[in-house]
Structures are given as structure tokens and as C-alpha cells.
Design a protein around this motif. Structure first.
Motif, short mmCIF file in Angstrom:
data_model
loop_
_atom_site.label_atom_id
_atom_site.label_comp_id
_atom_site.label_asym_id
_atom_site.label_seq_id
_atom_site.Cartn_x
_atom_site.Cartn_y
_atom_site.Cartn_z
N ASN A 267 -49.07 -18.88 8.00
CA ASN A 267 -48.36 -17.83 7.27
C ASN A 267 -47.23 -17.24 8.10
OD1 ASN A 267 -50.03 -18.16 5.06
ND2 ASN A 267 -51.45 -16.54 5.68
N GLN A 268 -47.51 -17.11 9.41
CA GLN A 268 -46.47 -16.58 10.29
C GLN A 268 -45.27 -17.52 10.35
OE1 GLN A 268 -46.48 -13.64 11.70
NE2 GLN A 268 -44.50 -13.93 12.73
N GLN B 54 -38.26 -6.59 9.33
CA GLN B 54 -38.83 -6.74 10.67
C GLN B 54 -38.07 -7.76 11.50
OE1 GLN B 54 -41.21 -4.90 12.00
NE2 GLN B 54 -41.47 -3.70 10.12
N ALA C 71 -43.52 -17.33 7.06
CA ALA C 71 -42.74 -16.09 6.98
C ALA C 71 -41.46 -16.18 7.81
CB ALA C 71 -43.60 -14.92 7.46
N GLN D 195 -53.36 -17.94 9.36
CA GLN D 195 -52.49 -16.85 9.80
C GLN D 195 -51.27 -17.39 10.56
OE1 GLN D 195 -55.05 -14.29 12.06
NE2 GLN D 195 -56.04 -13.41 10.23
N ASP E 232 -39.00 -11.01 -2.99
CA ASP E 232 -40.02 -10.03 -3.36
C ASP E 232 -40.18 -9.03 -2.23
OD1 ASP E 232 -41.23 -11.55 -1.45
OD2 ASP E 232 -42.77 -12.39 -2.78
N SER E 233 -41.12 -8.12 -2.43
CA SER E 233 -41.32 -7.06 -1.44
C SER E 233 -41.80 -7.61 -0.10
CB SER E 233 -42.33 -6.04 -1.98
OG SER E 233 -43.58 -6.68 -2.26
N THR E 234 -42.61 -8.68 -0.15
CA THR E 234 -43.11 -9.26 1.11
C THR E 234 -41.97 -9.86 1.92
OG1 THR E 234 -45.24 -9.75 0.05
CG2 THR E 234 -44.74 -10.91 2.09
N ARG E 235 -41.12 -10.62 1.26
CA ARG E 235 -39.99 -11.22 1.97
C ARG E 235 -39.03 -10.15 2.49
NH1 ARG E 235 -37.14 -16.20 -0.71
NH2 ARG E 235 -36.31 -16.26 1.41
N HIS F 220 -39.90 -7.20 3.43
CA HIS F 220 -40.53 -6.61 4.62
C HIS F 220 -40.30 -7.50 5.84
CE1 HIS F 220 -43.43 -4.41 7.03
NE2 HIS F 220 -44.06 -5.57 7.29
N HIS F 221 -40.48 -8.84 5.66
CA HIS F 221 -40.23 -9.76 6.77
C HIS F 221 -38.75 -9.71 7.17
CE1 HIS F 221 -44.19 -11.42 7.02
NE2 HIS F 221 -44.17 -11.84 5.73
#
Length: 363
Positions: A240-241, A276, A244, A237, A267-270, A272-273
């Protein structure tokens, strides 16, 4: 008292049947000896004589000796001693008083003693001894006395009575011996089963202990594996943090300008990051300009374009303007082909030109 009787009647025998017969022999001998010492002595004292005292002493000696032989394990020897004494006592009455035909009937006592003191087959030996002793003693009595005292009819009746008594005693003794043998076999089988059960129980307890220890080791290993997995997940984690954050880095150029460079596929994950990270950075720095550099982005679709517009709209609500720089020709061609528009977004060709315009205007 009970312990004393058990001690007195203890027999050093090799088998259970011999031990049983030995206890009967010892009990009879000690009981008769006690009677002779008490009742016999009292009767002798009423009419004392040397012969009576000698007979009493011999009787006590014989019964005591037979009892001692029985206790030491010589059961047959002690039994035959007792039986021969009873035979001698029965036939001696005929010698001392030939006119009485009833003295010989005491030979039945010898057969009865044989039925409880000897093995079943030896009852016939005692019967032969009794018949031989009866015939020999009666042969010593003159014929006229035998006829006058009815000894011959008494001998016939006694012979039949002895044979019948021996036969009945043999059947009873044989049945008792078979029952004792069966009981002894059953006891031995029960002891063997008990020993086997003890072995099985010991083996089972050992297996249970081994299985319990193995399960305990397995549980410890599982707990250690779970702890290690939790640590790995936590590290993953954190990694991953970090990834990210590196995938969507926020670079403060000045106090009022933030730059977010994007490289590779979006992509959608990037996205979202990106959303945020941009909002958090603008909140912390109170920047007035957010520059999103997509020079390194190869492909972009309508969803990514819509997400960029959302970032810009959120930034506008927070008082920050958004500039999109570095749109490559192929990306622009893709956006046009998809019909995606970047309304609300200011665009420049390069990051350098955007920074020059911002710095020029601020001057």
C-alpha cells in the motif's frame, strides 16, 4: 505368627463357601491335634498302657488326615471323616459302658460339626447317620440293661434333641450360605464394575490425550496462521505504501523544481498522500517551485480544488510557489459549474510551458 496361621489354614478350594468350610475344618483338626499331642499325651503318661497309646495315635492320625484333606480341597471328605469319628466315639461309649445313658448325647457334636463343615442340606444326612447309629447300637444292648439304665427314655430325648439341633443348624447354615452367596455376587458385580470403570478410564484417558493433541495441533496451526497473517499484513502495508507513493509520485526536475503528476480520479485518500508527499519533498529538497500536473485527471470537484489550494498555501508558507498545469476543458467546465475557484494558484496550459517559463526566468 499371623502369616504362619494363614499359611497353615490355606485351602485349595474352588468356591468361597468351600474355602470357608475348609478353613474351619483345618482349624478344628489342627487345634484338636495340638490338644492331643499336649494334654492327651500328658494324661496318657499318667496311666500308660499300650491301648491308650494306640488310641491316642489313631486319634492324632485321623485328625491330621482330615486336616490334610481339607487343605488339599477335599473339604467334604475330610468333614465326613471327622463327623464319622465323632459318631463312632459317641456310640462306642454305650458299647463299652451300657449302663450309662449319657454317652450317646455326644452325638450332638456330630450335628454341630455338620452345621459348620458341610452344606446346609447335608446336615440331614448326618442327622440320619446319627439316628441310625443310635438305633443300631441300642438294639445291641440287652432289653434288661436298657430298662435298668433308662436307655430307652434317653434315646427318645436324644432323638428329639438331635432333630431340633439339626433343624436349628440347618436354618443358621442356610442363612449363612445365602448371605455368603449374596456377598459373593456383590463382590463379583463390584469387580465387574471396577473392570468396566478401568476400561472407561483408559478410554477416557485415551480420548483426552487425543483431544489434547488435536487442540495442540490446532493451536500450532492457529499460531502459524497468525504469523502468516501478520506477514501478509506487513507485506500489504508495504505494498500500500508503494502504491501510495506511485499514486502520488514526486519528481525532482531540478534542484529548485518539483513535479507531481496526477492521473485518474482524485479522492480524499490520494489528496492526503499528495499533501504529505509534497510537504516531505519540499522539506528535503528545499525546492522553490512545486508543479502539480493534472493533465491525466478526468474529474475534479470542489473538495479536490479546496485540497489543492491547501497544498499551495502550505507550500507558500514553506517558501515554495505552486503552479497548476494541464487543466482540461471538461475539468475547467466542471470547476466553473461548481463555482470552485483556484485563488492563489498559478495555472498554465501544459507542463512544457511551465518549465520553459521557469527556466527562462531563471536565466
Amino acid at each position: 505368627m499371623k502369616h504362619l496361621l494363614v499359611t497353615l489354614t490355606h485351602v485349595a478350594a474352588r468356591t468361597h463357601d468351600e474355602q470357608r468350610r475348609g478353613r474351619i475344618l483345618v482349624t478344628i483338626c489342627f487345634g484338636v491335634t495340638a490338644l492331643l499331642l499336649s494334654v492327651g499325651t500328658g494324661l496318657t503318661m499318667m496311666q500308660p498302657s499300650v491301648g491308650r497309646f494306640v488310641n491316642l495315635g489313631l486319634a492324632i492320625l485321623v485328625f491330621s488326615a482330615a486336616g490334610v484333606l481339607g487343605r488339599k480341597g477335599f473339604v467334604n471328605a475330610g468333614s465326613y471323616m471327622l463327623i464319622l469319628v465323632s459318631v463312632i466315639g459317641a456310640v462306642s461309649g454305650v458299647v463299652l459302658n451300657p449302663t450309662s445313658p449319657f454317652n450317646t448325647f455326644y452325638l450332638i457334636v456330630s450335628v454341630l460339626l455338620a452345621s459348620v463343615l458341610l452344606p446346609p442340606r447335608q446336615i440331614w444326612i448326618v442327622l440320619g447317620i446319627c439316628l441310625a447309629a443310635l438305633a443300631g447300637v441300642l438294639a445291641m444292648v440287652p432289653p434288661e440293661i436298657r430298662d435298668a439304665s433308662y436307655l430307652n427314655p434317653a434315646r427318645g430325648h436324644l432323638t428329639v434333641l438331635l432333630i431340633v439341633s439339626a433343624f436349628i443348624s440347618f436354618i443358621g447354615s442356610q442363612s449363612l450360605s445365602a448371605a455368603l452367596t449374596a456377598a459373593d455376587d456383590a463382590r463379583q458385580r463390584a469387580e465387574e464394575a471396577s473392570r468396566q470403570l478401568e476400561i472407561v478410564n483408559a478410554t477416557l484417558e485415551s480420548r483426552v490425550a487425543e483431544r489434547t493433541l488435536a487442540l495442540q495441533r490446532l493451536a500450532d496451526e492457529q499460531r502459524a496462521a497468525v504469523i502468516q497473517l501478520e506477514e501478509s499484513l506487513k507485506a500489504q502495508q508495504q505494498l500500500n505504501q508503494i502504491i501510495a507513493e506511485l499514486a502520488v509520485p514526486v519528481i525532482p526536475v531540478t534542484d529548485d523544481i518539483l513535479v507531481i503528476p496526477l492521473i485518474g480520479n482524485i479522492d480524499s485518500t490520494r489528496m492526503h498522500h499528495l499533501f504529505q508527499s509534497a510537504l516531505n519533498a519540499m522539506e528535503q529538497s528545499h525546492a522553490r517551485t512545486l508543479i502539480i500536473d493534472i493533465t491525466g485527471v478526468v474529474l475534479m470537484d470542489s473538495q479536490v480544488a479546496a485540497a489543492l489550494i491547501q497544498v499551495a498555501e502550505a507550500a507558500r508558507l514553506m517558501g515554495t510557489r505552486t503552479i497548476l498545469v494541464g487543466i482540461r476543458p471538461e475539468v475547467a467546465q466542471t470547476l466553473v459549474g461548481l463555482g470552485a475557484t483556484l485563488e492563489g494558484l498559478r495555472t498554465t496550459a501544459t507542463l512544457q510551458s511551465a518549465l520553459k517559463d521557469l527556466l527562462r526566468n531563471s536565466i
